[in-house]
Write a protein that holds these residues in place. Structure first.
Motif, mmCIF file in Angstrom:
data_model
loop_
_atom_site.group_PDB
_atom_site.id
_atom_site.type_symbol
_atom_site.label_atom_id
_atom_site.label_comp_id
_atom_site.label_asym_id
_atom_site.label_seq_id
_atom_site.Cartn_x
_atom_site.Cartn_y
_atom_site.Cartn_z
ATOM 1 N N ASP A 45 -1.771 1.468 -4.606
ATOM 2 C CA ASP A 45 -1.893 0.095 -3.843
ATOM 3 C C ASP A 45 -1.883 -0.848 -4.871
ATOM 4 O OD1 ASP A 45 -2.167 1.890 -1.430
ATOM 5 O OD2 ASP A 45 -4.073 1.932 -1.640
ATOM 6 N N SER B 49 0.852 7.890 -5.353
ATOM 7 C CA SER B 49 0.613 6.714 -4.653
ATOM 8 C C SER B 49 -0.155 5.724 -5.209
ATOM 9 C CB SER B 49 0.457 6.903 -3.089
ATOM 10 O OG SER B 49 -1.046 7.650 -2.915
ATOM 11 N N SER C 142 0.800 -1.208 0.027
ATOM 12 C CA SER C 142 -0.011 -0.054 -0.088
ATOM 13 C C SER C 142 0.662 1.253 -0.098
ATOM 14 C CB SER C 142 -0.849 0.000 1.294
ATOM 15 O OG SER C 142 -0.236 0.232 2.455
ATOM 16 N N ASN C 143 0.276 2.391 -0.422
ATOM 17 C CA ASN C 143 0.833 3.564 -0.627
ATOM 18 C C ASN C 143 2.406 3.596 -0.884
ATOM 19 O OD1 ASN C 143 -1.432 4.864 0.623
ATOM 20 N ND2 ASN C 143 -0.660 4.246 2.680
#
Length: 666
Positions: free
Chosen positions: A274, A272, A255-256
């Motif tokens: 995921d 960003s 994630s991120n």
């Protein structure tokens, strides 16, 4: 059979002579002690003389053994298994160490490449000193003929290679050392399937190969697969849409993940993302640059321990002015000349067919030709080569004066020749708004918009292969088609574009003929991939045959002189594995920086797929997998020979202390 890992230490065995020399010197030393009465000591002297001599000899022997055992321990002796070694001068050992970028992966024992090197060092040390060893990696032959003692130094100098040696080349290199026969061949690798399956399928079954697979754990690796632009060419002040494909090749949710875009070493945008396990997503960056010249770009993420696929480089050149050559009558091109003069970014030059020459062709990124059958065969061939190199060609064949010559010209481009001009009452009804010529300029066409009529048309008798229809009539008849030829593009119009006022005054006329020129012209490819023996062409202007091109990577300060050949207006460069680093490489000459070339590591090394099962290796060529001896090996003794020698030296030293203590009591 015993072999010493460091036989040069054995020269220290002469130190064993020191206790002997001291003992002999002490034999000639006498200390006189005067007594008034010595008769009572005679019996004691007779009884202790033999004991004292025996103790002195034991002390001498123990001291020599302590020194000898320690010297032998420091030389690291090993028991050589003759069944596993190659005997005699007529045999040799050939070792291939996989140093490709996939060896950056890790398992429970650490880095794969370091394990491979340590394995080779450990196994080679068991061979006799007379065994010639050849070391090979993806960079070629590292050492041709060395003895086993020098293998450790060679292994320490092996680093990752950005290029992989071809399977055919590797098979040729796996030959015995010159002057020897019966080679034993080891391949130490993670055994990526995309490379090694084809190797084992091609290898001669008579060759003895020992495959040693270093098993990687499932790598938790996120990779930038590729990056591309929606449109094929760049222009100043026009929004560019860069797409980046990112893949999670691991088994965990990530994630991120920050994705950063740099332009000319300046951070321009950050996003960003995921990613589920094994998921692939595309990120999109939209930007525009007002300046012209070279643009250096890179996209990067942060991911460990495999880092070679965390960056993706690209470069392109923004021309301040586009040059176009219009072949035909100036009166015919009057609408275009007016349009190009208003644009301010296009320089147009009209020339008659008989005056077209190679210099004019080389100066233009786009060439429009009416009645191409009027071109001489030599100029037609030169124009064809220019299109293959990247020039855009627009053929205006609404009519022809030489039907046979035109047919030969179109045949050289594998294009079908339309029939003769006929009158029609059709209307332009279909426009391909997905093509890059229109998609940035025309968002949509209202159904009530009046489209231009077509009064004359040349119909195709067959479909044009590998082409796109950009404009068609309401009867599905192509009016304008496009087909890629080499690196260039050929557009072919089968109706009047200039003389038909409904077309020349229509809004689609402007984006069509502006973008045909703006999105044209050969240039440095935005991306190259580092592969073995890579060659590519770089467009250059005037280039002196006495100049040497230099490729430079800043700020690292790396410079190389590639192999090159000057061909027309292009410089053909061949890297031949000289470049082992990704980045924006500058092509330099006396006049300064010529081009910026983006070189990237191959993403093939990021694709998982290993010959991980023993049955797979056995099924290829009846070869069995050899396990890495990093775990406890039950076949080896509990204590190494050097450890036993150290223990014996310690025992001798303790015995010496016991004897000295007993002597002091007498």
């Amino acid at each position: 059979m015993v072999q010493f890992l460091y036989p040069s230490v054995l020269w220290a065995l002469w130190l064993m002579a020191i206790p002997l020399i001291i003992h002999l010197i002490n034999l000639h030393r006498h200390k006189v002690i005067y007594f008034s009465q010595t008769s009572f000591l005679k019996r004691v002297e007779k009884e202790s003389r033999r004991t004292r001599k025996l103790n002195n000899l034991l002390l001498l022997l123990l001291r020599m053994l302590v020194i000898g055992f320690l010297v032998l321990a420091f030389s690291v002796p090993r028991m050589l298994d003759e069944n596993k070694s190659v005997q005699g001068q007529s045999s040799s050992v050939v070792v291939f160490v996989d140093n490709s970028l996939s060896m950056q992966a890790e398992n429970r024992n650490g880095n794969l490449l370091e394990q491979a090197k340590q394995y080779v060092i450990k196994r080679i040390s068991t061979f006799p000193e007379t065994t010639p060893v050849k070391i090979i990696s993806h960079t070629g032959i590292i050492s041709e003929k060395i003895n086993p003692q020098l293998v450790q130094g060679v292994m320490n100098n092996i680093t990752y290679s950005a290029t992989t040696i071809s399977v055919h080349s590797l098979l040729q290199l796996l030959s015995p050392v010159e002057g020897t026969t019966q080679p034993q061949i080891w391949i130490v690798s993670d055994m990526q399937e995309n490379y090694w399956r084809s190797f084992f399928e091609m290898v001669d079954t008579s060759i003895t190969i020992v495959p040693v697979q270093i098993d990687p754990d499932s790598p938790e690796n996120v990779v930038i697969d590729t990056a591309w632009f929606d449109t094929p060419f760049r222009n100043a002040g026009i929004a560019q849409n860069l797409r980046v494909r990112i893949t999670n090749r691991g088994t965990k949710f990530r994630s991120n993940i920050p994705v950063r875009l740099y332009l000319n070493d300046t951070l321009t945008s950050v996003q960003s993302i995921d990613l589920e396990q094994t998921e692939t997503k595309n990120s999109s960056f939209t930007f525009s640059l007002g300046n012209v010249g070279w643009v250096r770009g890179r996209v990067e993420i942060d991911d460990y321990p495999i880092v070679f696929d965390n960056q993706y480089f690209f470069s392109y050149y923004v021309n301040p002015v586009r040059h176009v050559v219009l072949v035909g009558d100036e009166e015919y091109y009057a609408p275009l000349l007016k349009l190009y003069s208003v644009s301010g970014q296009i320089s147009a030059h009209v020339v008659r067919h008989e005056y077209l020459n190679p210099g004019l062709i080389d100066s233009a990124s786009c060439i429009l030709v009416r009645n191409p059958g009027q071109l001489s065969s030599g100029i037609a061939e030169y124009l064809h080569q220019s299109v293959i190199s990247g020039t855009s060609l627009v053929l205006l064949i609404d009519e022809t004066e030489n039907f046979e010559a035109e047919g030969r010209f179109l045949q050289s481009y594998s294009l079908p020749q339309p029939g003769r001009t006929v009158k029609t009452s059709a209307m332009v009804n279909e426009i391909n708004l997905q093509h890059y010529i229109f998609n940035r300029a025309v968002q949509s066409i209202d159904k009530d918009t009046k489209m231009p009529n077509i009064e004359k048309l040349r119909r195709f008798q067959q479909f044009i292969p590998y082409s796109e229809i950009l404009m068609a009539t309401d009867l599905k008849e192509p009016v304008l088609v496009a087909r890629p030829i080499g690196k260039g593009m050929v557009f072919m119009a089968t109706t009047e574009m200039m003389k038909n006022r409904e077309i020349s005054k229509h809004p689609i006329f402007v984006p069509l003929f502006i973008n045909v020129v703006q999105f044209a012209g050969s240039g440095v490819e935005p991306v190259f991939t580092l592969v073995s023996n890579q060659c590519f062409d770089v467009p250059v202007g005037d280039w002196s045959t006495n100049e040497l091109p230099v490729l430079s990577l800043q700020p690292d300060g790396i410079q190389i002189i590639p192999r090159f050949q000057l061909n027309r207006q292009s410089l053909s460069l061949c890297l031949h594995n000289q470049v082992q680093r990704s980045g924006i490489w500058m092509l330099q000459a006396k006049q300064g920086n010529i081009a910026n070339i983006a070189l990237n590591y191959s993403r093939l090394e990021s694709v998982q797929g290993y010959l991980g099962e023993e049955d797979q290796l056995r099924g290829l060529r009846n070869l069995s997998k050899t396990d890495i001896p990093f775990e406890v090996n039950t076949e080896e003794p509990i204590f190494a020979l050097w450890q036993i020698l150290v223990a014996l030296a310690l025992i001798c030293f303790v015995c010496e202390l016991v004897i000295l203590r007993g002597v002091s009591r007498i």
